[in-house]
Design a protein around this motif. Sequence first.
Motif, PDB file in Angstrom:
ATOM      1  N   VAL A   9      -3.961  15.169 -15.864  1.00 45.41           N
ATOM      2  CA  VAL A   9      -3.434  15.102 -14.503  1.00 45.41           C
ATOM      3  C   VAL A   9      -3.229  16.522 -13.963  1.00 45.41           C
ATOM      4  O   VAL A   9      -3.629  16.845 -12.839  1.00 45.41           O
ATOM      5  N   ALA A  10      -2.601  17.362 -14.781  1.00 42.78           N
ATOM      6  CA  ALA A  10      -2.322  18.741 -14.366  1.00 42.78           C
ATOM      7  C   ALA A  10      -3.607  19.515 -14.097  1.00 42.78           C
ATOM      8  O   ALA A  10      -3.709  20.257 -13.108  1.00 42.78           O
ATOM      9  N   GLN A  11      -4.590  19.343 -14.969  1.00 47.19           N
ATOM     10  CA  GLN A  11      -5.837  20.102 -14.829  1.00 47.19           C
ATOM     11  C   GLN A  11      -6.544  19.777 -13.519  1.00 47.19           C
ATOM     12  O   GLN A  11      -6.926  20.680 -12.767  1.00 47.19           O
ATOM     13  N   PHE A  12      -6.703  18.500 -13.229  1.00 50.45           N
ATOM     14  CA  PHE A  12      -7.460  18.137 -12.033  1.00 50.45           C
ATOM     15  C   PHE A  12      -6.645  18.355 -10.762  1.00 50.45           C
ATOM     16  O   PHE A  12      -7.216  18.655  -9.710  1.00 50.45           O
ATOM     17  N   ALA A  13      -5.322  18.255 -10.852  1.00 50.50           N
ATOM     18  CA  ALA A  13      -4.476  18.601  -9.709  1.00 50.50           C
ATOM     19  C   ALA A  13      -4.608  20.098  -9.406  1.00 50.50           C
ATOM     20  O   ALA A  13      -4.693  20.505  -8.235  1.00 50.50           O
ATOM     21  N   ARG A  14      -4.645  20.890 -10.454  1.00 56.46           N
ATOM     22  CA  ARG A  14      -4.809  22.338 -10.265  1.00 56.46           C
ATOM     23  C   ARG A  14      -6.177  22.654  -9.670  1.00 56.46           C
ATOM     24  O   ARG A  14      -6.297  23.512  -8.785  1.00 56.46           O
ATOM     25  N   TYR A  15      -7.218  21.986 -10.145  1.00 57.18           N
ATOM     26  CA  TYR A  15      -8.553  22.233  -9.606  1.00 57.18           C
ATOM     27  C   TYR A  15      -8.609  21.886  -8.115  1.00 57.18           C
ATOM     28  O   TYR A  15      -9.211  22.623  -7.316  1.00 57.18           O
ATOM     29  N   ALA A  16      -8.007  20.762  -7.742  1.00 55.85           N
ATOM     30  CA  ALA A  16      -7.978  20.383  -6.328  1.00 55.85           C
ATOM     31  C   ALA A  16      -7.215  21.427  -5.520  1.00 55.85           C
ATOM     32  O   ALA A  16      -7.641  21.810  -4.414  1.00 55.85           O
ATOM     33  N   HIS A  17      -6.112  21.892  -6.062  1.00 57.09           N
ATOM     34  CA  HIS A  17      -5.303  22.918  -5.390  1.00 57.09           C
ATOM     35  C   HIS A  17      -6.104  24.214  -5.206  1.00 57.09           C
ATOM     36  O   HIS A  17      -6.094  24.810  -4.119  1.00 57.09           O
ATOM     37  N   ALA A  49     -14.806   6.071  -2.076  1.00 60.01           N
ATOM     38  CA  ALA A  49     -13.910   5.209  -2.852  1.00 60.01           C
ATOM     39  C   ALA A  49     -12.473   5.697  -2.759  1.00 60.01           C
ATOM     40  O   ALA A  49     -11.536   4.896  -2.615  1.00 60.01           O
ATOM     41  N   TYR A  50     -12.280   6.996  -2.829  1.00 57.32           N
ATOM     42  CA  TYR A  50     -10.936   7.560  -2.730  1.00 57.32           C
ATOM     43  C   TYR A  50     -10.331   7.268  -1.363  1.00 57.32           C
ATOM     44  O   TYR A  50      -9.189   6.807  -1.249  1.00 57.32           O
ATOM     45  N   ARG A  51     -11.082   7.534  -0.301  1.00 58.25           N
ATOM     46  CA  ARG A  51     -10.565   7.346   1.051  1.00 58.25           C
ATOM     47  C   ARG A  51     -10.234   5.882   1.346  1.00 58.25           C
ATOM     48  O   ARG A  51      -9.276   5.581   2.061  1.00 58.25           O
ATOM     49  N   GLU A  52     -11.025   4.973   0.771  1.00 52.82           N
ATOM     50  CA  GLU A  52     -10.829   3.549   1.064  1.00 52.82           C
ATOM     51  C   GLU A  52      -9.744   2.910   0.205  1.00 52.82           C
ATOM     52  O   GLU A  52      -9.165   1.892   0.612  1.00 52.82           O
ATOM     53  N   THR A  53      -9.460   3.472  -0.955  1.00 51.62           N
ATOM     54  CA  THR A  53      -8.508   2.836  -1.868  1.00 51.62           C
ATOM     55  C   THR A  53      -7.236   3.650  -2.083  1.00 51.62           C
ATOM     56  O   THR A  53      -6.131   3.102  -2.049  1.00 51.62           O
ATOM     57  N   ILE A  54      -7.361   4.938  -2.300  1.00 50.93           N
ATOM     58  CA  ILE A  54      -6.203   5.767  -2.626  1.00 50.93           C
ATOM     59  C   ILE A  54      -5.512   6.290  -1.369  1.00 50.93           C
ATOM     60  O   ILE A  54      -4.275   6.278  -1.283  1.00 50.93           O
ATOM     61  N   SER A  55      -6.282   6.741  -0.400  1.00 48.83           N
ATOM     62  CA  SER A  55      -5.681   7.350   0.798  1.00 48.83           C
ATOM     63  C   SER A  55      -4.666   6.455   1.502  1.00 48.83           C
ATOM     64  O   SER A  55      -3.649   6.951   1.998  1.00 48.83           O
ATOM     65  N   PRO A  56      -4.903   5.122   1.591  1.00 46.32           N
ATOM     66  CA  PRO A  56      -3.906   4.279   2.268  1.00 46.32           C
ATOM     67  C   PRO A  56      -2.604   4.098   1.479  1.00 46.32           C
ATOM     68  O   PRO A  56      -1.610   3.628   2.045  1.00 46.32           O
ATOM     69  N   MET A  57      -2.602   4.447   0.198  1.00 45.48           N
ATOM     70  CA  MET A  57      -1.406   4.252  -0.627  1.00 45.48           C
ATOM     71  C   MET A  57      -0.388   5.360  -0.366  1.00 45.48           C
ATOM     72  O   MET A  57      -0.710   6.420   0.160  1.00 45.48           O
ATOM     73  N   ARG A  58       0.843   5.078  -0.754  1.00 44.99           N
ATOM     74  CA  ARG A  58       1.910   6.064  -0.648  1.00 44.99           C
ATOM     75  C   ARG A  58       2.491   6.327  -2.030  1.00 44.99           C
ATOM     76  O   ARG A  58       2.572   5.408  -2.838  1.00 44.99           O
ATOM     77  N   PRO A  59       2.860   7.572  -2.334  1.00 46.75           N
ATOM     78  CA  PRO A  59       2.864   8.720  -1.436  1.00 46.75           C
ATOM     79  C   PRO A  59       1.461   9.255  -1.190  1.00 46.75           C
ATOM     80  O   PRO A  59       0.621   9.223  -2.090  1.00 46.75           O
ATOM     81  N   GLN A  60       1.217   9.751  -0.007  1.00 45.41           N
ATOM     82  CA  GLN A  60      -0.075  10.327   0.313  1.00 45.41           C
ATOM     83  C   GLN A  60      -0.078  11.795  -0.089  1.00 45.41           C
ATOM     84  O   GLN A  60       0.866  12.525   0.214  1.00 45.41           O
ATOM     85  N   ILE A  61      -1.125  12.199  -0.790  1.00 39.08           N
ATOM     86  CA  ILE A  61      -1.206  13.590  -1.242  1.00 39.08           C
ATOM     87  C   ILE A  61      -1.720  14.449  -0.089  1.00 39.08           C
ATOM     88  O   ILE A  61      -2.840  14.263   0.386  1.00 39.08           O
ATOM     89  N   MET A  62      -0.894  15.374   0.357  1.00 38.55           N
ATOM     90  CA  MET A  62      -1.261  16.288   1.433  1.00 38.55           C
ATOM     91  C   MET A  62      -1.381  17.688   0.831  1.00 38.55           C
ATOM     92  O   MET A  62      -0.389  18.382   0.622  1.00 38.55           O
ATOM     93  N   LEU A  63      -2.610  18.077   0.517  1.00 38.44           N
ATOM     94  CA  LEU A  63      -2.822  19.376  -0.108  1.00 38.44           C
ATOM     95  C   LEU A  63      -2.523  20.507   0.869  1.00 38.44           C
ATOM     96  O   LEU A  63      -2.889  20.443   2.050  1.00 38.44           O
ATOM     97  N   GLN A  64      -1.859  21.533   0.347  1.00 39.47           N
ATOM     98  CA  GLN A  64      -1.639  22.749   1.113  1.00 39.47           C
ATOM     99  C   GLN A  64      -2.796  23.696   0.810  1.00 39.47           C
ATOM    100  O   GLN A  64      -3.123  23.919  -0.354  1.00 39.47           O
TER     101      GLN A  64
END
Length: 200
Positions: free
Chosen positions: A17-25, A132-147
């Motif tokens: 989780v940490a690795q891919f969150a960091r890559y996205a960041h 797939a992400y936009r259609e399934t994950i994006s509508p869920m909460r909490p929504q990840i808003m990358l800075q």
Amino acid sequence: MNQGPNLQDQAYALAGVAQFARYAHDTAQDGQDLPVRFERALHAIFCTDPDQALDVFENRHELADGIAYLKPQLAGQRPDDKSAQVARYIGQILKLAGRLRQDEQALGRIRGAIDRARLAESADVAEILDTAYRETISPMRPQIMLQGHPSYLKNEYLQRRIRTQLLAAIRAGVLWRQCGGGFVSLFLRRKALLAGLEGG
């Protein structure tokens, strides 16, 4: 994978989780889009029937960035600004993973997208997973808003790569739950999780 709680497996999943969150960041902040990072995300997403948690990430070497991030956090070191931001994303991802596990319809749509992506031309894989992400994950909460930097956040190519990394992070979050992970163990068993990372 179906087994009882295993702290080393939980530790590896959390490092994922940490690795891919960091890559996205990193992509959102600096436009970093290293091919090896994208390949690691795809491996995690496509590994849907692992024998053990580490199989999702191939091996410890391919999970090294996540392990390096997670060790000081579990040891209680004060995070810098970047680490603190990634930690916030990790918390959001773990909550989303828990909600996703309860949503069979969303899981089915993601599985279908993964099957299509496995057979697709390499140039089309990110777009399939992004949809797939936009259609399934994006509508869920909490929504990840990358800075990040607006020029990277508005770049459609990088948007697809970022969402693929976030999908891999959520996949690792689902794995964390499958291994018996939860917020109680995250807060109360930090030393044991740290030992799991160091004992591999």
